[in-house]
Write a protein that holds these residues in place. Structure first.
Motif, PDB file in Angstrom:
ATOM      1  N   VAL A 272     -15.936   4.766  26.312  1.00  0.00           N
ATOM      2  CA  VAL A 272     -15.499   6.056  25.773  1.00  0.00           C
ATOM      3  C   VAL A 272     -14.465   5.763  24.695  1.00  0.00           C
ATOM      4  CG1 VAL A 272     -14.349   8.237  26.260  1.00  0.00           C
ATOM      5  CG2 VAL A 272     -15.941   7.262  27.940  1.00  0.00           C
ATOM      6  N   ASP A 273     -14.762   6.150  23.463  1.00  0.00           N
ATOM      7  CA  ASP A 273     -13.881   5.897  22.325  1.00  0.00           C
ATOM      8  C   ASP A 273     -13.144   7.190  21.980  1.00  0.00           C
ATOM      9  OD1 ASP A 273     -12.666   4.951  20.041  1.00  0.00           O
ATOM     10  OD2 ASP A 273     -14.459   5.116  18.781  1.00  0.00           O
ATOM     11  N   LEU A 274     -11.888   7.288  22.399  1.00  0.00           N
ATOM     12  CA  LEU A 274     -11.076   8.480  22.126  1.00  0.00           C
ATOM     13  C   LEU A 274     -10.469   8.336  20.729  1.00  0.00           C
ATOM     14  CD1 LEU A 274      -9.139   8.907  25.509  1.00  0.00           C
ATOM     15  CD2 LEU A 274     -11.233  10.055  24.787  1.00  0.00           C
ATOM     16  N   VAL A 275     -11.089   8.964  19.754  1.00  0.00           N
ATOM     17  CA  VAL A 275     -10.596   8.877  18.384  1.00  0.00           C
ATOM     18  C   VAL A 275      -9.414   9.842  18.257  1.00  0.00           C
ATOM     19  CG1 VAL A 275     -11.174   9.011  15.950  1.00  0.00           C
ATOM     20  CG2 VAL A 275     -12.925   8.359  17.611  1.00  0.00           C
ATOM     21  N   CYS A 276      -8.230   9.279  18.087  1.00  0.00           N
ATOM     22  CA  CYS A 276      -7.009  10.069  18.138  1.00  0.00           C
ATOM     23  C   CYS A 276      -6.069   9.619  17.029  1.00  0.00           C
ATOM     24  CB  CYS A 276      -6.365   9.933  19.515  1.00  0.00           C
ATOM     25  SG  CYS A 276      -5.989   8.225  19.974  1.00  0.00           S
TER      26      CYS A 276
ATOM     27  N   LEU B   2     -15.217  13.104  13.968  1.00  0.00           N
ATOM     28  CA  LEU B   2     -14.492  12.418  15.033  1.00  0.00           C
ATOM     29  C   LEU B   2     -12.985  12.343  14.807  1.00  0.00           C
ATOM     30  CD1 LEU B   2     -16.984   9.458  15.639  1.00  0.00           C
ATOM     31  CD2 LEU B   2     -16.794  11.589  16.930  1.00  0.00           C
ATOM     32  N   ASP B   3     -12.544  12.323  13.572  1.00  0.00           N
ATOM     33  CA  ASP B   3     -11.126  12.136  13.284  1.00  0.00           C
ATOM     34  C   ASP B   3     -10.376  13.452  13.421  1.00  0.00           C
ATOM     35  OD1 ASP B   3      -8.655  11.309  12.445  1.00  0.00           O
ATOM     36  OD2 ASP B   3      -9.165  11.315  10.308  1.00  0.00           O
ATOM     37  N   PRO B   4      -9.455  13.572  14.366  1.00  0.00           N
ATOM     38  CA  PRO B   4      -8.707  14.826  14.510  1.00  0.00           C
ATOM     39  C   PRO B   4      -7.844  15.142  13.294  1.00  0.00           C
ATOM     40  CG  PRO B   4      -7.793  13.122  15.932  1.00  0.00           C
ATOM     41  CD  PRO B   4      -9.065  12.577  15.372  1.00  0.00           C
ATOM     42  N   LEU B   5      -7.495  14.120  12.513  1.00  0.00           N
ATOM     43  CA  LEU B   5      -6.691  14.348  11.318  1.00  0.00           C
ATOM     44  C   LEU B   5      -7.545  14.797  10.133  1.00  0.00           C
ATOM     45  CD1 LEU B   5      -4.390  11.183  11.518  1.00  0.00           C
ATOM     46  CD2 LEU B   5      -3.893  13.495  12.314  1.00  0.00           C
ATOM     47  N   GLY B   6      -8.843  14.525  10.203  1.00  0.00           N
ATOM     48  CA  GLY B   6      -9.739  14.925   9.132  1.00  0.00           C
ATOM     49  C   GLY B   6      -9.580  14.134   7.848  1.00  0.00           C
ATOM     50  N   ILE B   7      -8.974  12.950   7.929  1.00  0.00           N
ATOM     51  CA  ILE B   7      -8.756  12.178   6.703  1.00  0.00           C
ATOM     52  C   ILE B   7      -9.452  10.824   6.722  1.00  0.00           C
ATOM     53  CG2 ILE B   7      -6.534  13.272   6.203  1.00  0.00           C
ATOM     54  CD1 ILE B   7      -5.157  10.846   7.424  1.00  0.00           C
ATOM     55  N   LEU B   8      -9.874  10.363   7.900  1.00  0.00           N
ATOM     56  CA  LEU B   8     -10.507   9.056   8.002  1.00  0.00           C
ATOM     57  C   LEU B   8     -11.918   9.200   8.554  1.00  0.00           C
ATOM     58  CD1 LEU B   8      -7.598   6.933   9.527  1.00  0.00           C
ATOM     59  CD2 LEU B   8      -8.383   6.911   7.162  1.00  0.00           C
TER      60      LEU B   8
ATOM     61  N   CYS C  97      -2.502  11.220  21.769  1.00  0.00           N
ATOM     62  CA  CYS C  97      -3.677  11.029  22.627  1.00  0.00           C
ATOM     63  C   CYS C  97      -3.366  11.519  24.037  1.00  0.00           C
ATOM     64  CB  CYS C  97      -4.115   9.560  22.651  1.00  0.00           C
ATOM     65  SG  CYS C  97      -5.752   9.310  23.379  1.00  0.00           S
ATOM     66  N   GLU C  98      -2.702  12.670  24.111  1.00  0.00           N
ATOM     67  CA  GLU C  98      -2.345  13.227  25.417  1.00  0.00           C
ATOM     68  C   GLU C  98      -3.574  13.498  26.278  1.00  0.00           C
ATOM     69  OE1 GLU C  98       0.880  14.575  22.483  1.00  0.00           O
ATOM     70  OE2 GLU C  98      -1.305  14.352  22.492  1.00  0.00           O
ATOM     71  N   VAL C  99      -4.720  13.621  25.631  1.00  0.00           N
ATOM     72  CA  VAL C  99      -5.949  13.919  26.364  1.00  0.00           C
ATOM     73  C   VAL C  99      -6.383  12.755  27.256  1.00  0.00           C
ATOM     74  CG1 VAL C  99      -7.622  13.039  24.685  1.00  0.00           C
ATOM     75  CG2 VAL C  99      -8.177  15.083  26.013  1.00  0.00           C
TER      76      VAL C  99
ATOM     77  N   SER D 167     -10.488  13.441  19.968  1.00  0.00           N
ATOM     78  CA  SER D 167      -9.558  13.699  21.076  1.00  0.00           C
ATOM     79  C   SER D 167      -8.862  15.044  20.956  1.00  0.00           C
ATOM     80  CB  SER D 167      -8.508  12.590  21.153  1.00  0.00           C
ATOM     81  OG  SER D 167      -7.693  12.602  20.000  1.00  0.00           O
ATOM     82  N   ASP D 168      -8.999  15.722  19.837  1.00  0.00           N
ATOM     83  CA  ASP D 168      -8.438  17.063  19.727  1.00  0.00           C
ATOM     84  C   ASP D 168      -9.393  18.134  20.246  1.00  0.00           C
ATOM     85  OD1 ASP D 168      -5.967  16.396  18.841  1.00  0.00           O
ATOM     86  OD2 ASP D 168      -6.065  17.490  16.957  1.00  0.00           O
ATOM     87  N   ASP D 169     -10.520  17.709  20.809  1.00  0.00           N
ATOM     88  CA  ASP D 169     -11.446  18.618  21.475  1.00  0.00           C
ATOM     89  C   ASP D 169     -11.476  18.236  22.947  1.00  0.00           C
ATOM     90  OD1 ASP D 169     -13.514  20.114  22.489  1.00  0.00           O
ATOM     91  OD2 ASP D 169     -14.886  19.748  20.824  1.00  0.00           O
ATOM     92  N   PRO D 170     -10.541  18.769  23.742  1.00  0.00           N
ATOM     93  CA  PRO D 170     -10.421  18.329  25.146  1.00  0.00           C
ATOM     94  C   PRO D 170     -11.690  18.531  25.954  1.00  0.00           C
ATOM     95  CG  PRO D 170      -8.498  19.587  24.480  1.00  0.00           C
ATOM     96  CD  PRO D 170      -9.503  19.750  23.387  1.00  0.00           C
ATOM     97  N   GLU D 171     -12.421  19.601  25.701  1.00  0.00           N
ATOM     98  CA  GLU D 171     -13.633  19.839  26.482  1.00  0.00           C
ATOM     99  C   GLU D 171     -14.705  18.814  26.156  1.00  0.00           C
ATOM    100  OE1 GLU D 171     -14.898  23.882  26.223  1.00  0.00           O
ATOM    101  OE2 GLU D 171     -12.998  24.678  26.976  1.00  0.00           O
ATOM    102  N   ALA D 172     -14.804  18.420  24.895  1.00  0.00           N
ATOM    103  CA  ALA D 172     -15.745  17.361  24.530  1.00  0.00           C
ATOM    104  C   ALA D 172     -15.353  16.051  25.214  1.00  0.00           C
ATOM    105  CB  ALA D 172     -15.790  17.186  23.020  1.00  0.00           C
TER     106      ALA D 172
END
Length: 1036
Positions: free
Chosen positions: A516-520, A147-153, A298-300, A490-495
């Motif tokens: 809807v939880d936009l993890v960004c 879920l984390d677009p940064l891949g660290i949390l 979180c532009e999505v 949130s880095d997967d716009p289609e999802a």
């Protein structure tokens, strides 16, 4: 347990040992509950000993065998084993051994059945294990989703993987993954070879991963579960206690290939991302040193909101009401609400002059309404104004939505809906979120489902999520109302788009809340001027390296051949040109009109330039036949065969006597005010804790049949054939949420009387945020008029510090009139102009008639102001607190001041003291004055309207008694109540010619004593002061 029983029935036979093992672990003592799932299947006709007379004995034997197969005779052991193994009718029973050859052959057959059983047991165990595995992914798959677009949390603040999930995600070390696979095969399935994963298993009905296939290999089952639950979408739904809803969600996320988008949809998504991203970049280029609380990271959100609106519009919704905090608000205004860009850009101009009255507000707090939709061109979109108090707007949006549904007859929420945006830290930390959720399914408060979108920055200002919440996710509060929660990277716009489509469909299908939880992430600090590296250095090092989502998605579409690079660049340049042209036009804007930012303009109520249509108020009195009719209905039961409580019969009888005597008490005066407005087509809504009966058992607007459960009658809705509807509703035990809701309801239309009553006035401070941020300054900040009425029971009656004071000093302190400036008393319509200029109206009525008039005046005024009413408790039944019909007939009005009308008024020159007071204390003063026989020496004037202050009428009173010293008398403590507000204004009224003395309780920290004797002692002390004509001479 239900799922296990279903599976066991489908996968028969079960062994005794497996049955005992499965059930005794959970309920070792409840042995006899197993009889409902007995598996022996031989018909009675085939087993002659299974007769009615022996069945109880057989059942006892079976239960004993379930506990311990060795506790019964060998023949019974064989019988039960054979029955469970599916032996044909008549063959399950084997007679005891004999030495004959035929008997030995029969015994050998039976033994073969028993020996074959372990393979059947293993088959059942394996299928149950697969079902448990599927269920584990459905319940806990979201814990390992990426879920984390940064891949660290970890979005759930936990880096571990649930023990019952076999996942190949990065969360799980490779060695651990292999060990889990080994345990899965060795401990549960056929063997330890790789080929075991190619074994085929029948799929239960509680999954859709098979699509049209009823069975799948284990390897494919695990792969499809990972694809459904462990990628960029995490679904929380298994806590929902409705099977249909769970199945609906499973189908939406498990069906193979369901998340597909056409090339046109992908291009639309890219165009929306371009607008969202380039808008923020444009603001950053033009106003790099301005706070704007941008959406970077979180532009999505913009395409997400537009997807929800598009889907809802396609399903019939034509009005969407939104509420959100400041982050991303300008972007939403520009690209969702479609506010003119030049109107947004000119907000950054420091030279812009305000054309409206009031203080105005920050650009990222303003509201807006517009009518546009990409697909239908018929949607009305409204964004409610908000303060910086995060989540405070939630109940306001819900109330406005409920009102719009009510006025258009949308009883199922199919035409009007709400979308609420939240921040992760506020969603978890603010209690108003919980209060709002608990209104979501109450009959008089439900809006039939809200879509909640959480912009999960994974940080709150500077606070790490691990310090900001105790729950795994910021969204866990939504679980209390069985709202499904869709976490998405949130880095997967289609999802994100797919999740938003499902959320809109859920709301349309079930009319319940969804999250809807936009993890960004937040690319900048809390605002553009803030330095986040102070407190989150590692996170922001990663963010600095993070490729923007627009760039990622554009590269993906180019690689897929959906768009080419020139098309993408053309889309960017096209929107950049739109922004530049709007920026040029914005320079021509010299004046800021906040009224252009209203979320509910009330068309037709004001003139075209937003002014009242007149500055007069007609009489608030009524014809006597109307008063009599309302009184007769109020004292009767307008429904046949309806049995009311005996005590209530006596109350209605008392009302009939009052009507006969042409008199009203407090409850009847309120009834007549409400009923007369209903006759005039004005909707009346009364809400609050226990308002249907009334805290003090005086109202009884809802009658309950004593013989039929839940049968009720509201006489107020039986007054006139074509009357407006009356809504009276007990609220949840909430002040903050419910008052916010009613404020929002009152926003929608000026032609409704919306009232909120506190159980005791003391409890209004639980809603202080709504009072301070919306009701008091709403018009000044947002040019937003509102006619909400607050009924606050108040009075010192020995009930202790929490049931005595509505804190009038706080409301009066926030009034916007100047205590040191005497207004122009000769101005035409002085009293109406005062009301128009004030921020709210504060009254403390001493008679039922005046209460009647002030409620009717609230609607008959040509504008709307909040009305604060300090209502009585003991006066509800006080024999002197009565009003004659004569004071309520045509030509009568609300009395801002009630002057002395006794002997003192007949000979004012002899009056030595003029007491000013308000509310209930008047009756204590008149009783004391009568006891002391001072009716000619002391005059008592009641100030009914405290704000705006009635300078004109009080000047006449002061001039009428030239020889009298002036004193203010109140039952509240000196540092509380009205004294600090009234004294300087009285002094200004008389041009400071005389002092204004004080008679009342001494200063204190608590509002009232809890000791009855102390209460009475204090009361007598200030009454002594009030009537001791020498009391103030030592201060002269």
């Amino acid at each position: 347990m239900f799922h296990l029983r279903t599976c066991a029935a489908k996968l028969r036979p079960l062994t005794a040992s497996q049955t005992v093992k499965t059930f005794s672990q959970n309920k070792p003592a409840a042995i006899r509950t197993f009889q409902q799932i007995r598996c022996y299947s031989a018909p009675v006709a085939a087993e002659p000993f299974l007769s009615g007379t022996s069945s109880n004995y057989v059942e006892e034997m079976y239960c004993a065998w379930l506990e311990n197969p060795k506790s019964v005779h060998k023949s019974w052991d064989i019988f039960f084993r054979n029955t469970n193994a599916g032996a044909p009718p008549g063959t399950a029973y084997q007679s005891p051994l004999s030495l004959s050859r035929s008997s030995l052959a029969t015994m050998a057959h039976a033994q073969s059945l028993v020996e074959a059983q372990p393979n059947v047991d293993k088959l059942v165990e394996d299928h149950l294990a697969v079902q448990s595995l599927i269920r584990a992914y459905q319940i806990r798959g979201h814990h390992v989703a990426q879920l984390d677009p940064l891949g660290i949390l970890d979005a759930d603040l936990d880096s571990s993987v649930p023990a019952d999930i076999i996942s190949s995600t990065d969360k799980l070390d490779l060695a651990v993954f292999k060990e889990r696979l080994r345990m899965l095969t060795v401990g549960g399935f056929y063997g330890s070879h790789e080929s075991d994963f190619d074994k085929v298993f029948h799929l239960p009905t509680t999954t859709f991963i098979g699509g049209q296939e009823p069975a799948l290999p284990l390897r494919e089952i695990i792969r499809r579960l990972e694809m459904a639950y462990c990628q960029h979408i995490g679904v929380e739904f298994m806590f929902i206690n409705d099977l249909e809803q769970c199945q609906w969600i499973r189908q939406k996320f498990e069906t193979p290939g369901i998340m597909q988008f056409t090339n046109e949809e992908k291009r639309t998504l890219l165009a929306r991302l371009v607008r969202s991203t380039r808008f923020e970049e444009f603001l950053q280029r033009k106003w790099s040193s301005e706070k704007r609380f941008g959406l970077e990271g979180c532009e999505v959100l913009i395409p997400a909101l537009k997807t929800i609106i598009d889907m809802s519009s396609a399903n019939g919704v034509d009005y969407v009401i939104m509420g959100m905090p400041h982050r991303g608000r300008l972007n939403v205004l520009a690209n969702v609400i479609r506010k003119e860009l030049e109107q947004i850009f000119c907000q950054f101009d420091s030279k812009l002059e305000a054309a409206d009255e009031g203080s105005g507000d920050m650009k990222y707090h303003l509201a807006c309404i517009t009518m546009i939709n990409r697909k239908t061109d018929r949607n009305t979109l409204s964004l409610v104004a908000n303060p910086s108090h995060l989540e405070a707007a939630d109940p306001v949006v819900m109330g406005k939505t409920k009102a719009e549904q009510f006025y258009c007859g949308d009883t199922e929420g199919k035409k009007v809906m709400s979308i609420l945006l939240h921040g992760d830290a506020a969603f978890a930390g603010q209690g108003i979120v919980y209060e709002t959720f608990h209104l979501s399914d109450l009959p008089s408060y439900t809006t039939h489902g809200t879509v909640h979108v959480v912009v999960n920055n994974q940080i709150g200002f500077t606070t790490d999520p691990r310090m900001a919440r105790s729950s795994p996710y910021p969204t866990d509060v939504a679980r209390v109302v069985n709202a499904p929660i869709f976490h998405v990277n949130s880095d997967d716009p289609e999802a994100v788009m797919y999740v938003c489509k499902v959320a809109a469909e859920w709301r349309n299908t079930f009319h319940k809340d969804v999250v809807v939880d936009l993890v960004c992430y937040r690319r900048n600090g809390h605002n553009e001027m803030d330095e986040p590296m102070f407190t989150q250095p590692l996170m922001y090092k990663q963010i600095r390296k993070q490729k923007p989502v627009l760039q990622k998605y554009a590269e993906l579409l180019v690689s897929q051949g959906v768009v080419n690079q020139p098309e993408y660049e053309e889309e960017i340049s096209k929107y950049d040109k739109i922004c530049e042209e709007a920026f040029t036009r914005s320079k021509d804007e010299k004046i800021l009109h906040i009224k252009h930012w209203l979320d509910s303009p009330w068309p037709g109520f004001f003139t075209l330039d937003g002014q009242p249509r007149s500055m007069t108020c007609p009489s608030t009195g009524l014809e006597e036949d109307v008063l009599t009719h309302i009184g007769n209905v109020a004292s009767s039961v307008p429904v046949e065969n309806f049995t009311i409580h005996g005590g209530l019969s006596r109350i209605l009888k008392t009302r009939r006597e009052l009507v006969t005597n042409r008199t009203v008490d407090w409850a009847l005066a309120e009834y007549m005010a409400f009923g007369s407005l209903l006759k005039e087509g004005i909707h009346v809504r009364l809400s609050g804790q226990d308002v249907e009966r009334g805290t003090f058992s005086h109202r009884h607007h809802v009658l309950h049949d004593q013989n039929v459960d839940k049968r009720t009658c509201i006489p107020m809705n039986h007054l006139w054939p074509n009357q407006a509807p009356y809504t009276v509703c007990n609220s949840s035990l909430s002040e903050y949420g419910v008052l916010g809701f009613e404020l929002g309801f009152a926003m929608a239309s000026p032609n409704a009387l919306v009232l909120w009553e506190a159980q005791f006035g003391d409890f209004n401070n639980m809603a202080q945020c709504i009072i301070d941020q919306f009701i008091c300054p709403g018009q000044a900040k947002w040019v937003r008029q509102n006619g909400i009425v607050l009924l606050l029971p108040h009075g010192m009656e020995g009930m202790g510090p929490e049931h005595s004071s509505a804190r009038p000093e706080r409301f009066l302190q926030m009034c916007n009139d100047d205590p040191d400036v005497l207004p122009n008393l000769q101005e035409e319509n002085f009293d109406i102009n005062q009301l128009y200029d004030c921020n709210w109206i504060v009254v403390n009525c001493s008679t039922p008639g005046n209460f009647f008039h002030v409620l009717r005046r609230q609607i008959l005024l040509p504008f709307r102001k909040p009305l604060i009413v300090f209502t009585p408790k003991s006066l509800l039944r006080h024999p002197e607190a009565r009003t004659s019909f004569d004071e309520m007939l045509p030509g009568t009005h609300f009395q801002r001041v009630i002057p002395e009308d006794g002997p003192a008024a007949q000979n004012p020159g002899k009056v030595k003291r003029l007491l000013f007071c308000t509310g209930k204390v008047y009756y204590d003063l008149t009783r004391e004055r009568k006891a002391r026989n001072m009716a000619e020496e002391v005059a008592i004037t009641r100030i009914e309207q405290l704000s705006p202050f009635p300078f004109d009428l009080l000047l006449k009173e002061a001039q009428k008694y030239p020889n009298a010293e002036l004193a203010w008398c109140q039952e509240e403590h000196k540092n509380q109540g009205y004294y600090d507000y009234v004294k300087p204004r009285l002094r200004t009224t008389i041009d400071r010619a005389k002092p204004v003395w004080y008679a009342g309780r001494d200063p204190a920290a608590a509002p009232a004593t809890g000791n009855k004797k102390t209460h009475l002692t204090e009361l007598q002390r200030f009454l002594d002061t009030a009537f001791d004509l020498d009391a103030f001479k030592k201060f002269s």
